[in-house]
Motif scaffolding. Structure first.
Motif, PDB file in Angstrom:
ATOM      1  N   CYS A 108      75.443  61.883  71.906  1.00 38.68           N
ATOM      2  CA  CYS A 108      74.237  61.409  72.640  1.00 38.68           C
ATOM      3  C   CYS A 108      73.008  62.193  72.016  1.00 38.68           C
ATOM      4  O   CYS A 108      72.042  61.771  71.867  1.00 38.68           O
ATOM      5  N   ALA A 109      73.299  63.421  71.912  1.00 39.29           N
ATOM      6  CA  ALA A 109      72.165  64.507  71.537  1.00 39.29           C
ATOM      7  C   ALA A 109      71.807  64.417  70.042  1.00 39.29           C
ATOM      8  O   ALA A 109      70.894  64.258  69.791  1.00 39.29           O
ATOM      9  N   ILE A 110      72.758  63.624  69.465  1.00 37.21           N
ATOM     10  CA  ILE A 110      72.577  63.456  67.776  1.00 37.21           C
ATOM     11  C   ILE A 110      71.538  62.343  67.645  1.00 37.21           C
ATOM     12  O   ILE A 110      70.681  62.263  66.620  1.00 37.21           O
ATOM     13  N   LEU A 111      71.486  61.393  68.711  1.00 34.12           N
ATOM     14  CA  LEU A 111      70.215  60.335  68.631  1.00 34.12           C
ATOM     15  C   LEU A 111      69.052  60.989  68.644  1.00 34.12           C
ATOM     16  O   LEU A 111      68.299  60.528  68.066  1.00 34.12           O
ATOM     17  N   MET A 112      69.013  62.047  69.566  1.00 36.46           N
ATOM     18  CA  MET A 112      67.778  62.666  69.832  1.00 36.46           C
ATOM     19  C   MET A 112      67.444  63.995  68.519  1.00 36.46           C
ATOM     20  O   MET A 112      66.169  63.873  68.245  1.00 36.46           O
ATOM     21  N   PHE A 113      68.355  64.164  67.918  1.00 38.69           N
ATOM     22  CA  PHE A 113      68.388  65.080  66.884  1.00 38.69           C
ATOM     23  C   PHE A 113      67.928  64.187  65.717  1.00 38.69           C
ATOM     24  O   PHE A 113      67.009  64.587  64.726  1.00 38.69           O
ATOM     25  N   TRP A 114      68.224  62.909  65.447  1.00 38.19           N
ATOM     26  CA  TRP A 114      67.937  62.033  64.343  1.00 38.19           C
ATOM     27  C   TRP A 114      66.248  61.714  64.531  1.00 38.19           C
ATOM     28  O   TRP A 114      65.728  61.530  63.397  1.00 38.19           O
ATOM     29  N   ALA A 115      65.716  61.535  65.525  1.00 39.50           N
ATOM     30  CA  ALA A 115      64.279  61.574  65.963  1.00 39.50           C
ATOM     31  C   ALA A 115      63.498  62.524  65.068  1.00 39.50           C
ATOM     32  O   ALA A 115      62.463  62.419  64.667  1.00 39.50           O
ATOM     33  N   ASN A 116      64.116  63.749  65.228  1.00 41.58           N
ATOM     34  CA  ASN A 116      63.352  65.024  64.592  1.00 41.58           C
ATOM     35  C   ASN A 116      63.940  65.091  62.953  1.00 41.58           C
ATOM     36  O   ASN A 116      62.818  65.110  62.249  1.00 41.58           O
ATOM     37  N   SER A 134      60.319  55.801  61.988  1.00 37.93           N
ATOM     38  CA  SER A 134      60.316  57.101  62.790  1.00 37.93           C
ATOM     39  C   SER A 134      59.775  56.840  64.047  1.00 37.93           C
ATOM     40  O   SER A 134      60.241  57.538  65.051  1.00 37.93           O
ATOM     41  N   LEU A 135      59.045  55.899  64.304  1.00 37.06           N
ATOM     42  CA  LEU A 135      58.251  55.458  65.716  1.00 37.06           C
ATOM     43  C   LEU A 135      59.593  54.788  66.309  1.00 37.06           C
ATOM     44  O   LEU A 135      59.751  55.109  67.518  1.00 37.06           O
ATOM     45  N   ALA A 136      60.417  53.981  65.943  1.00 41.97           N
ATOM     46  CA  ALA A 136      61.520  53.610  66.640  1.00 41.97           C
ATOM     47  C   ALA A 136      62.749  54.461  66.868  1.00 41.97           C
ATOM     48  O   ALA A 136      63.068  54.428  68.133  1.00 41.97           O
ATOM     49  N   ILE A 137      62.861  55.428  66.196  1.00 38.67           N
ATOM     50  CA  ILE A 137      63.831  56.494  66.561  1.00 38.67           C
ATOM     51  C   ILE A 137      63.395  57.543  67.648  1.00 38.67           C
ATOM     52  O   ILE A 137      64.369  57.835  68.437  1.00 38.67           O
ATOM     53  N   CYS A 138      62.108  57.640  67.799  1.00 36.88           N
ATOM     54  CA  CYS A 138      61.704  58.457  68.776  1.00 36.88           C
ATOM     55  C   CYS A 138      61.634  57.672  69.981  1.00 36.88           C
ATOM     56  O   CYS A 138      61.955  58.143  71.258  1.00 36.88           O
ATOM     57  N   GLY A 139      61.447  56.227  70.226  1.00 37.24           N
ATOM     58  CA  GLY A 139      61.720  55.515  71.198  1.00 37.24           C
ATOM     59  C   GLY A 139      63.192  55.720  71.726  1.00 37.24           C
ATOM     60  O   GLY A 139      63.453  55.984  72.975  1.00 37.24           O
ATOM     61  N   ILE A 140      64.077  55.698  70.759  1.00 36.40           N
ATOM     62  CA  ILE A 140      65.386  55.714  71.130  1.00 36.40           C
ATOM     63  C   ILE A 140      65.689  57.021  71.788  1.00 36.40           C
ATOM     64  O   ILE A 140      66.736  57.369  72.745  1.00 36.40           O
ATOM     65  N   ALA A 141      65.159  58.256  71.068  1.00 32.44           N
ATOM     66  CA  ALA A 141      65.271  59.484  71.579  1.00 32.44           C
ATOM     67  C   ALA A 141      64.809  59.469  72.957  1.00 32.44           C
ATOM     68  O   ALA A 141      65.528  60.273  73.895  1.00 32.44           O
ATOM     69  N   ILE A 142      63.819  59.227  73.438  1.00 27.74           N
ATOM     70  CA  ILE A 142      63.189  58.947  74.636  1.00 27.74           C
ATOM     71  C   ILE A 142      64.316  58.522  75.885  1.00 27.74           C
ATOM     72  O   ILE A 142      64.586  58.907  76.788  1.00 27.74           O
ATOM     73  N   ILE A 143      64.624  57.258  75.585  1.00 28.83           N
ATOM     74  CA  ILE A 143      65.730  56.541  76.276  1.00 28.83           C
ATOM     75  C   ILE A 143      67.032  57.429  76.452  1.00 28.83           C
ATOM     76  O   ILE A 143      67.532  57.521  77.425  1.00 28.83           O
ATOM     77  N   THR A 144      67.547  58.129  75.378  1.00 32.94           N
ATOM     78  CA  THR A 144      68.692  58.914  75.416  1.00 32.94           C
ATOM     79  C   THR A 144      68.598  60.078  76.274  1.00 32.94           C
ATOM     80  O   THR A 144      69.431  60.558  76.927  1.00 32.94           O
ATOM     81  N   ALA A 145      67.349  60.689  76.219  1.00 30.00           N
ATOM     82  CA  ALA A 145      66.947  61.976  77.181  1.00 30.00           C
ATOM     83  C   ALA A 145      66.979  61.444  78.753  1.00 30.00           C
ATOM     84  O   ALA A 145      67.614  62.188  79.528  1.00 30.00           O
ATOM     85  N   PHE A 146      66.590  60.433  78.857  1.00 30.55           N
ATOM     86  CA  PHE A 146      66.686  59.879  80.250  1.00 30.55           C
ATOM     87  C   PHE A 146      68.209  59.680  80.724  1.00 30.55           C
ATOM     88  O   PHE A 146      68.439  60.045  81.915  1.00 30.55           O
ATOM     89  N   PHE A 147      68.974  58.931  79.774  1.00 34.64           N
ATOM     90  CA  PHE A 147      70.303  58.670  80.079  1.00 34.64           C
ATOM     91  C   PHE A 147      71.139  60.144  80.387  1.00 34.64           C
ATOM     92  O   PHE A 147      71.764  60.294  81.401  1.00 34.64           O
ATOM     93  N   LEU A 148      70.889  60.940  79.635  1.00 34.68           N
ATOM     94  CA  LEU A 148      71.603  62.392  79.594  1.00 34.68           C
ATOM     95  C   LEU A 148      71.243  63.224  80.924  1.00 34.68           C
ATOM     96  O   LEU A 148      72.008  63.753  81.492  1.00 34.68           O
TER      97      LEU A 148
END
Length: 520
Positions: free
Chosen positions: A300-308, A460-474
């Motif tokens: 899950c954290a990898i999705l947030m890492f990818w945003a970076n 880049s915009l899209a993956i930032c959105g995915i990171a936000i959703i993942t952070a809420f889930f975790l």
């Protein structure tokens, strides 16, 4: 100073009748940990005043943080200076065309991702000072030789081996911080260390601006001197690092014996619940490796890492060109990158301070990615290059958001993995697969799409959105487990639960222990 012969080490032997570290016998990393006596250890730690604790931590800070900061600054400069070399003449002299520059950027990340997990396994076997010094010598040598390449194929080979050489440093350095500091102390230190990455953009632009003026010296182009001089620095420093980089609290010769004991004991009771124990002295086994690869929260954290990584690596490799395309000269573009990275560094430090102070990670991941998302949206909306000032200003939002959200992601996973061997492998997995986002980041800013770069900014915009959703889930998932464990202790009692396991079994359970609490 470190040497090839292991010095006597603190023996952490904790028994029911004596929980404080045994002062009569030195220890080694091979020591068996027989634990209990948590109350005695806690009383020993609490006997130190806040002033004494701060004094000891400052000794560690002054020895460890400047070293890691300097090394990561050098590493990030050496992997990113190809962007400065490009606009200084590399692309022209090597006759690069089409997507060849992007391929050269991409190739770095293939070995960089593949070798990070094996590198951290080696780190747990060797001393960090030895392994990091070897890596420095390797990446500095490769960077220096990159200044001598004569063809596109030579550039590809150099980028590949640079990825191999640098692959282990970042996971090694971030893991090293986690065995010195408690969970809500580590991000401020990591921010100083990681802030050097954002500052590297500023330093790299400034250095490149100065070094490219050496064009013609020894009949070499200015871009070649960028690689040569920036590669020689880690080569020269590698031997010193072997001797001065501290490996662990138990081996720290710059601390007194009682200070080493205090640091070891305070970390051993850092479970987040006020109950139970953790260990940083476990020997790595295949079981730790398997447990890390099976850990769902890492993926899950990898999705947030990818945003970076998608955003940052694409951004750092392209921002001088983006600014150049707005009508500025190459020299002006190099200098105009500096304020962007200075603001990004300020964001990193501010987020880290607040994250540790309020003992939260996910809100800052969400906030940083939201800021970056707004910056990318603005880049897509602004008609380039009609408003160069506004376009340039929005680059500050992108950099500040991306960089500020990164250390909370690292610390969220570092705080939530135990024991230390599982953490070492787990952090390497996160950084390894996460850094493959750099492959996407290196290819989404297409030369044919300049100056608007809709694909680069859009992805880049899209993956930032995915990171936000993942952070809420975790956050929801971790809170749910914490609440379940709190209810278990409230209903059955600590002593009843402890009676079901041996002390070593509880240590080996790590973050699966009923006494472990996840950071949110």
């Amino acid at each position: 100073m470190n040497s090839n012969t292991s010095p006597p080490e603190l023996k952490v032997v904790e028994k029911r009748e004596s929980a404080v570290v045994n002062e009569r016998a030195p220890a080694s990393d091979d020591a068996e940990v027989e634990v209990d006596g948590i109350d005695e250890i806690r009383r020993s730690v609490e006997s130190y005043s806040a002033e004494e604790t701060k004094r000891i931590l400052r000794k560690v800070d002054y020895r460890l943080i400047p070293l890691l900061t300097l090394l990561y600054l050098l590493a990030f400069i050496d992997r990113g200076n190809i962007a400065n070399a490009k606009i200084a003449g590399l692309e022209r002299d090597l006759r690069l065309h089409g997507s060849q520059y992007n391929i050269a950027l991409t190739l770095f990340f293939v070995p960089y991702g593949l070798f990070e997990v094996p590198s951290n396994v080696v780190l747990k076997i060797l001393r960090p000072s030895v392994w990091i010094a070897i890596m420095m010598l390797a990446w500095g040598t490769v960077t220096t030789l990159m200044g001598l390449v004569q063809s596109y194929e030579g550039l590809l080979a150099a980028r590949f081996f640079l990825g191999v050489a640098e692959s282990g440093f970042f996971p090694a350095a971030t893991y090293l911080l986690t065995i010195w500091y408690k969970r809500y102390e580590v991000q401020q230190r990591m921010a100083i260390f990681y802030g050097s990455a954002s500052l590297s953009g500023a330093f790299s632009g400034l250095l490149a601006f100065a070094i490219q003026k050496m064009h013609g010296v020894a009949n070499l182009a200015g871009w070649r001197w960028i690689f040569i001089l920036e590669g020689l620095l880690p080569v020269l420093l590698s031997l010193a690092i072997w001797f001065v980089l501290p490996d662990s609290p138990e081996r720290a010769k710059f601390l007194t014996k009682t200070e080493r004991e205090f640091l070891a004991n305070r970390l051993s009771i850092e479970t987040g619940s006020g109950h139970g124990r953790v260990t940083n002295n476990d020997k790595i086994t295949l079981g730790h490796v398997i447990a890390a690869f099976k850990e769902w929260k890492i993926y899950c954290a990898i999705l947030m890492f990818w945003a970076n990584t998608i955003g940052v690596y694409g951004f750092t490799a392209t921002v001088p060109t983006v600014i150049n395309d707005l009508g500025y000269t190459a020299a002006q573009a190099q200098l105009l990158t500096i304020p962007i990275y200075v603001v990004a560094t300020m964001g990193i430090l501010t987020f880290a301070y607040l994250s540790d102070r309020y003992q939260q990670r996910t809100p800052f991941i969400i906030a940083g990615n939201t800021i970056a998302l707004l910056g990318f949206a603005a880049q897509l909306a602004i008609p380039h290059p009609r408003y160069p000032g506004l376009t340039y200003a929005m680059l500050f939002l992108v950099a500040a958001g991306l960089y500020s959200a990164f250390t909370p992601v690292l610390c969220l996973i570092a705080n939530n993995l135990a024991p230390s061997s599982k953490r070492a492998v787990g952090m390497a997995i996160l950084i390894s697969i996460g850094n493959w986002g750099g492959i996407a980041g290196s290819n989404i800013y297409r030369a044919a799409e300049k100056p608007r770069y809709p694909t680069g900014f859009g992805v880049s915009l899209a993956i930032c959105g995915i990171a936000i959703i993942t952070a809420f889930f975790l956050r929801f998932a971790f809170k749910r487990v914490n609440d379940q464990r709190d209810r278990l202790i409230a209903e059955q009692g600590e002593e009843t639960i402890r009676a079901r396991y041996t002390a070593k079994e509880l240590l080996d359970m790590g973050d699966l222990s009923p006494f472990f609490r996840y950071t949110l």
